[in-house]
Design an enzyme around this catalytic site. Sequence first.
Site, PDB file in Angstrom:
ATOM      1  CE1 TYR A 145     -16.123  34.839   3.568  1.00 15.71           C
ATOM      2  CE2 TYR A 145     -16.950  33.979   1.702  1.00 15.71           C
ATOM      3  CZ  TYR A 145     -16.588  34.893   2.316  1.00 15.71           C
ATOM      4  OH  TYR A 145     -16.375  36.301   1.525  1.00 15.71           O
ATOM      5  CB  ILE A 188     -12.637  46.038  -0.438  1.00 20.38           C
ATOM      6  CG1 ILE A 188     -13.379  44.742  -1.587  1.00 20.38           C
ATOM      7  CG2 ILE A 188     -13.626  47.315  -0.654  1.00 20.38           C
ATOM      8  CD1 ILE A 188     -13.154  45.154  -3.001  1.00 20.38           C
TER       9      ILE A 188
END
Length: 300
Positions: A125, A12
């Site tokens: 996660y 990103i």
Amino acid sequence: MRIAVTGRLGQIAKSLVERGPNSNIEVLTLARPAVDLTRPSDLTDVLAALRPRAVVSAAAYTAVDLAESEPVLAHQINANGAEALAQAAARLQIPIVHLSTDYVFDGTLDRPYCEDDPPCPINVYGLSKLRGEQLVAAANPNHAILRTAWVYSPFGKNFARTMLSLAGTRDEISVVGDQRGSPSNAFDIADGIFNVLYNLIARPDDAAIRGVFHMTSGGETNWAEFAMAIFAASAASNGPFSQVRSIASSAYPTAARRPANSRLDNSKLARSHGVRLPLWRDSIPETITRILAKDFQKKA
């Protein structure tokens, strides 16, 4: 407009840097050693020196399977580090866009998840990212939390690059076919983030554009079909390709459980921010061409 972005080497962050000029945005990336999210005590001073109009929290611990054996480190980065960045942005009175994940859900619904659906992570996660969402929201009311999924790009480690690498050595590749989601191109996500940032700055009193939003590509598929689309695009550009054999998740055990349903409903983002990413298939050919030029040109 100038923004600061954590996660310099991530998909990103790199996409934001590349796309920034198209949106008249100067993107300044932050990374270790200047910024260490495991020891984030000096973030306010670092940000103040850069004088950004907004912050994008894109750095993350993303090793999903390894996180099962490194929960403390995952939480330090994904939760505590994200909180510290949000606090620093709040002290400077600027908005923060924080990137999160479909993994905050357990994947048991038979429809795309909405922002109001109760989170229920099934791995470390996902739990660390959910905690990060909660801490960012509490630290800085001027926030937009964007959950995305199945991100791919020409950069870093991702499914598209892995498939093309394997295609160079295997005639057939087994890929999970019972997990559904929306492959999301990092460049499309970057363009969407810029739109959200402009809205946050231009409409400081609009509560409707703050909070949690889902941002994934349109449509849905599964990993096996995604692999087929990657290989079709690669073959069209004279790149490597393989046959795909769809298998059940149970035939490919991993340390961390994955949600069977990663589909996210993006209608709130479209309604509040006017942002709707392209259909998942539409962005594949250009990115595959980039990957082929980057990863395979020297091998040809």
